[in-house]
Design a protein around this motif. Structure first.
Motif, PDB file in Angstrom:
ATOM      1  N   VAL A 546       0.850  -1.195   0.000  1.00 26.95           N
ATOM      2  CA  VAL A 546       0.000   0.000   0.000  1.00 26.95           C
ATOM      3  C   VAL A 546       0.881   1.239   0.000  1.00 26.95           C
ATOM      4  N   CYS A 547       0.623   2.134  -0.936  1.00 24.77           N
ATOM      5  CA  CYS A 547       1.338   3.415  -0.989  1.00 24.77           C
ATOM      6  C   CYS A 547       0.623   4.431  -0.099  1.00 24.77           C
ATOM      7  N   VAL A 548       1.385   5.076   0.757  1.00 29.35           N
ATOM      8  CA  VAL A 548       0.824   6.070   1.667  1.00 29.35           C
ATOM      9  C   VAL A 548       0.893   7.443   0.998  1.00 29.35           C
ATOM     10  N   PRO A 549      -0.269   8.084   0.772  1.00 34.98           N
ATOM     11  CA  PRO A 549      -0.260   9.396   0.099  1.00 34.98           C
ATOM     12  C   PRO A 549       0.439  10.445   0.954  1.00 34.98           C
ATOM     13  N   LYS A 550       1.003  11.427   0.274  1.00 34.78           N
ATOM     14  CA  LYS A 550       1.605  12.542   0.987  1.00 34.78           C
ATOM     15  C   LYS A 550       0.533  13.325   1.723  1.00 34.78           C
ATOM     16  N   GLY A 551       0.935  13.896   2.891  1.00 32.13           N
ATOM     17  CA  GLY A 551       0.024  14.770   3.597  1.00 32.13           C
ATOM     18  C   GLY A 551      -0.139  16.085   2.855  1.00 32.13           C
ATOM     19  N   ASN A 552      -1.095  16.867   3.256  1.00 28.00           N
ATOM     20  CA  ASN A 552      -1.332  18.157   2.599  1.00 28.00           C
ATOM     21  C   ASN A 552      -0.127  19.087   2.696  1.00 28.00           C
ATOM     22  N   ASP A 553       0.697  18.876   3.719  1.00 24.14           N
ATOM     23  CA  ASP A 553       1.887  19.716   3.882  1.00 24.14           C
ATOM     24  C   ASP A 553       3.131  19.073   3.275  1.00 24.14           C
ATOM     25  N   GLY A 554       2.940  17.995   2.499  1.00 27.66           N
ATOM     26  CA  GLY A 554       4.070  17.318   1.876  1.00 27.66           C
ATOM     27  C   GLY A 554       4.719  16.267   2.741  1.00 27.66           C
ATOM     28  N   SER A 555       4.175  16.016   3.924  1.00 31.68           N
ATOM     29  CA  SER A 555       4.754  15.032   4.839  1.00 31.68           C
ATOM     30  C   SER A 555       4.552  13.613   4.319  1.00 31.68           C
ATOM     31  N   SER A 556       5.385  12.688   4.811  1.00 33.57           N
ATOM     32  CA  SER A 556       5.342  11.310   4.342  1.00 33.57           C
ATOM     33  C   SER A 556       5.313  10.352   5.528  1.00 33.57           C
ATOM     34  N   ILE A 557       5.489   9.075   5.256  1.00 34.07           N
ATOM     35  CA  ILE A 557       5.203   8.032   6.238  1.00 34.07           C
ATOM     36  C   ILE A 557       6.056   8.144   7.500  1.00 34.07           C
ATOM     37  N   TRP A 558       7.300   8.584   7.384  1.00 37.27           N
ATOM     38  CA  TRP A 558       8.156   8.706   8.563  1.00 37.27           C
ATOM     39  C   TRP A 558       8.160  10.107   9.163  1.00 37.27           C
ATOM     40  N   THR A 559       7.426  11.031   8.578  1.00 35.69           N
ATOM     41  CA  THR A 559       7.386  12.380   9.132  1.00 35.69           C
ATOM     42  C   THR A 559       6.702  12.334  10.487  1.00 35.69           C
ATOM     43  N   PRO A 560       7.404  12.661  11.576  1.00 33.62           N
ATOM     44  CA  PRO A 560       6.835  12.454  12.920  1.00 33.62           C
ATOM     45  C   PRO A 560       5.568  13.244  13.204  1.00 33.62           C
ATOM     46  N   HIS A 561       5.392  14.396  12.528  1.00 39.45           N
ATOM     47  CA  HIS A 561       4.207  15.194  12.812  1.00 39.45           C
ATOM     48  C   HIS A 561       3.077  14.953  11.812  1.00 39.45           C
ATOM     49  N   SER A 562       3.200  13.918  10.965  1.00 40.46           N
ATOM     50  CA  SER A 562       2.189  13.691   9.934  1.00 40.46           C
ATOM     51  C   SER A 562       1.018  12.876  10.475  1.00 40.46           C
ATOM     52  N   GLN A 563       0.052  13.556  11.038  1.00 39.13           N
ATOM     53  CA  GLN A 563      -1.132  12.885  11.556  1.00 39.13           C
ATOM     54  C   GLN A 563      -1.923  12.221  10.437  1.00 39.13           C
ATOM     55  N   GLU A 564      -1.923  12.851   9.254  1.00 37.38           N
ATOM     56  CA  GLU A 564      -2.659  12.279   8.118  1.00 37.38           C
ATOM     57  C   GLU A 564      -2.126  10.903   7.750  1.00 37.38           C
ATOM     58  N   CYS A 565      -0.798  10.769   7.682  1.00 34.95           N
ATOM     59  CA  CYS A 565      -0.201   9.484   7.312  1.00 34.95           C
ATOM     60  C   CYS A 565      -0.470   8.425   8.373  1.00 34.95           C
ATOM     61  N   VAL A 566      -0.391   8.807   9.648  1.00 32.96           N
ATOM     62  CA  VAL A 566      -0.675   7.861  10.733  1.00 32.96           C
ATOM     63  C   VAL A 566      -2.131   7.397  10.661  1.00 32.96           C
ATOM     64  N   GLU A 567      -3.037   8.320  10.453  1.00 33.89           N
ATOM     65  CA  GLU A 567      -4.455   7.958  10.360  1.00 33.89           C
ATOM     66  C   GLU A 567      -4.704   7.045   9.160  1.00 33.89           C
ATOM     67  N   PHE A 568      -3.981   7.286   8.061  1.00 36.19           N
ATOM     68  CA  PHE A 568      -4.146   6.455   6.861  1.00 36.19           C
ATOM     69  C   PHE A 568      -3.700   5.019   7.121  1.00 36.19           C
ATOM     70  N   THR A 569      -2.480   4.843   7.661  1.00 37.78           N
ATOM     71  CA  THR A 569      -1.985   3.488   7.894  1.00 37.78           C
ATOM     72  C   THR A 569      -2.813   2.757   8.946  1.00 37.78           C
ATOM     73  N   THR A 570      -3.225   3.468   9.972  1.00 36.04           N
ATOM     74  CA  THR A 570      -4.042   2.844  11.025  1.00 36.04           C
ATOM     75  C   THR A 570      -5.371   2.361  10.461  1.00 36.04           C
ATOM     76  N   ARG A 571      -5.999   3.206   9.663  1.00 32.11           N
ATOM     77  CA  ARG A 571      -7.293   2.841   9.065  1.00 32.11           C
ATOM     78  C   ARG A 571      -7.137   1.674   8.094  1.00 32.11           C
ATOM     79  N   CYS A 572      -6.089   1.722   7.252  1.00 36.63           N
ATOM     80  CA  CYS A 572      -5.871   0.675   6.263  1.00 36.63           C
ATOM     81  C   CYS A 572      -5.584  -0.667   6.931  1.00 36.63           C
ATOM     82  N   TRP A 573      -4.775  -0.644   8.001  1.00 33.28           N
ATOM     83  CA  TRP A 573      -4.442  -1.888   8.698  1.00 33.28           C
ATOM     84  C   TRP A 573      -5.681  -2.476   9.376  1.00 33.28           C
TER      85      TRP A 573
END
Length: 580
Positions: A546-573
């Motif tokens: 599964v590819c994790v989309p970039k956050g609206n601020d350009g953040s990615s999967i390891w970006t510690p402040h990326s709540q969007e990415c965390v919510e995406f992986t949690t929901r997908c899992w």
């Protein structure tokens, strides 16, 4: 004032102009007013965001980066560059006189504003530093109460995730507050200037931030002004800070302390300094591997997948390649009642296990931790029998994952690459040596409904990677399992990766040629989650990418402040487990 960056302007400015029957002129003026208002608001947002970034950057003194070609370097900067290069290539003993000379010059020939107070320079200058590094985080069972007291002193001063946010003037509603620790702060490299605000600390919190987070030496007078004498003694007793060889009045921090918050619990994790500070991944008289700093990968594993997310009841789990023990301690902290829960912390590095033991005591988990030193590449087949356990409820791992060029490479630049990437980085020539061993071990060691969680960089993410992982799992699997490999939507190309891992053009050539030879075209940071199902008739792994989309601020999967990415992986899992 950065503390008021969310304040709004309540005043209003009215611009008057002559009434005109010319509607075109009026329309143009209205459009100009709207544009001006939007531009003005954009400038305000940009200004305050810049102030926040500038404040954090100025106080953190970002780690040294090699100067761009043609950039002007003062004679003093050139000498620091040369000293760093010698320390990296020839080691501590060769570079120590150079750094000592630089510090003495700073004391005698420069103003206090230009004085080098970095722990990086003081550690490099002290010929006894390897012996002092051997003492880091060492203690006996009789010291556990003193370690607990030290934790209370740190927390009571405000040296916590929230306290550091507040000190840097970062609003709790900002994106940076989502991270469970101050990953946005970088320790000072040799020669960096100490922020004016911290030239002389005025509180215990400032002392701790200056020393253990930003990496600056501190005067004994500052400590005595702000701290109890026995607190200073505790730092030396546990090998965390020592007097400088150049001056007894200067105290040098030899470890980094990283405050975190997990499940509303304040944690503090001790590690060695970042390699940009140490200019090495080797420490001590025994030349052990340095204990890995808390990086974005460290935080990603427990931010994306807290232990209590799983339905299975955890009684015993493993932290493989444990380093400082941060994964075990963070996950123990996330359990509502950790009494009776056991974490087996395993690492090849004796120094890492010593730090893990100290961090467990510091955070109240001494009774939950069992330590084991072993080489996974040599002893993985015997690991289960060594542990005397049939199965585990969870296996966590943050393994070495860099595809480091082979040491037999003919290029001279290879030597500097191999020196810079130590135990906690080198995943073998393809980056997958340790990853493969862990997946094979997990497939035969997880209990029914047990889970595996790995944070790693992944080579050539996609279908071929999934097939490779499934092959590793299916070799010795005792249960069927379901899993997901999460990587960034846009992986990094081989050429870009080569540049990022290099200190100069020669190293970039070595990296690129090596990745070409290994047929590695793309690399992405990522996460691998697998949960066994307990099915007895089918032992295969059902794995998807599964590819994790970039956050609206350009953040990615390891970006510690990326709540969007965390919510995406949690929901997908969660959806993946529900559908199996």
């Amino acid at each position: 004032n950065i503390h008021h960056h969310h304040s709004s302007c309540t005043g209003r400015v009215t611009i008057g102009y002559c009434t005109s029957d010319n509607l075109a002129i009026r329309s143009s003026l209205n459009r100009f007013m709207i544009f001006s208002r939007h531009a003005f608001l954009s400038l305000i947002v940009f200004f305050y965001f810049s102030v926040i970034c500038e404040r954090v950057t100025a106080l953190s003194n970002n780690a040294y980066k090699a100067p761009s070609q043609g950039a002007f370097r003062s004679p003093r900067q050139v000498r620091y560059d040369e000293a760093r290069e010698i320390r990296i290539l020839e080691g501590h003993e060769a570079a120590s006189p150079l750094f000592r000379s630089l510090l003495l010059e700073n004391q005698n020939g420069f103003s206090k504003d230009d004085e080098d107070l970095t722990a990086a320079s003081y550690i490099a200058a002290n010929k006894e530093s390897p012996s002092l590094q051997d003492l880091a985080c060492r203690f006996s069972e009789e010291d556990v109460a003193s370690i607990a007291r030290l934790k209370n002193i740190l927390v009571d001063s405000g040296f916590t995730r929230r306290g550091v946010l507040k000190y840097f003037g970062i609003d709790f509603a900002s994106k940076y507050s989502f991270s469970c620790g101050p990953i946005y702060v970088k320790p000072a490299a040799a020669g960096a200037k100490c922020p004016d605000k911290l030239k002389f600390c005025s509180s215990p919190l400032e002392c701790f931030i200056k020393m253990f987070l930003l990496g600056f030496a501190i005067s004994r007078k500052e400590l005595e002004t702000n701290l109890e004498e026995d607190t200073i003694c505790l730092f030396e007793k546990f090998g965390m800070a020592f007097s400088s060889l150049i001056s007894d009045e200067v105290i040098v921090p030899y470890v980094q302390l990283f405050p975190m918050e997990i499940n509303c619990n304040d944690l503090i994790i001790a590690t060695d300094w970042h390699p940009s500070v140490l200019m090495s991944t080797i420490v001590g008289t025994r030349e052990e591997g340095a204990v890995m700093y808390i990086g974005p990968d460290s935080i990603a594993l427990f931010q994306h997948m807290p232990l209590n997310f799983f339905s299975t009841k955890v009684e015993k789990f493993i932290d493989l390649c444990c380093g400082s023990g941060v994964q075990a301690i963070a996950h123990l902290s996330s359990i509502e009642n950790a009494n009776g829960v056991t974490s087996f912390c395993i690492d090849i590095n004796a120094r890492a296990l010593n730090f893990t033991k100290f961090n467990a005591a510091l955070n109240g988990f001494s009774k939950n931790i069992i330590l084991l030193q072993t080489d996974l590449l040599k002893n993985a087949d015997q690991l289960s029998s060594i542990l005397e356990e049939a199965s585990f409820d969870a296996i966590l791992a943050n393994p070495p994952f860099l595809p480091v060029p082979g040491i037999n490479s003919s290029q001279s630049a290879t030597e500097s690459i191999t020196r810079r990437y130590g135990f906690f980085s080198d995943g073998g020539t393809d980056g997958e040596n340790v990853l493969e061993i862990i997946i094979e071990f997990a497939s035969r060691s997880l209990s029914s409904n047990g889970y595996l969680a790995i944070v790693s960089e992944f080579m050539n993410p996609g279908e071929s990677l999934c097939n490779k992982i499934k092959t590793w799992w299916d070799k010795q699997a005792k249960h069927a399992a379901t899993g997901v490999v999460f990587t960034n939507e846009f992986p990094v190309s081989r050429d870009v990766y080569s540049l990022r891992r290099s200190a100069n053009n020669d190293e970039a050539v070595v990296w690129k040629e090596h990745l070409d030879n290994m047929k590695i075209s793309f690399i992405s940071p990522g996460l691998l989650f697998i949960q066994s199902s307990g099915t007895a008739y089918n032992f295969s792994l059902d794995l998807k990418h599964v590819c994790v989309p970039k956050g609206n601020d350009g953040s990615s999967i390891w970006t510690p402040h990326s709540q969007e990415c965390v919510e995406f992986t949690t929901r997908c899992w969660a959806e993946t487990l529900k559908a199996r």
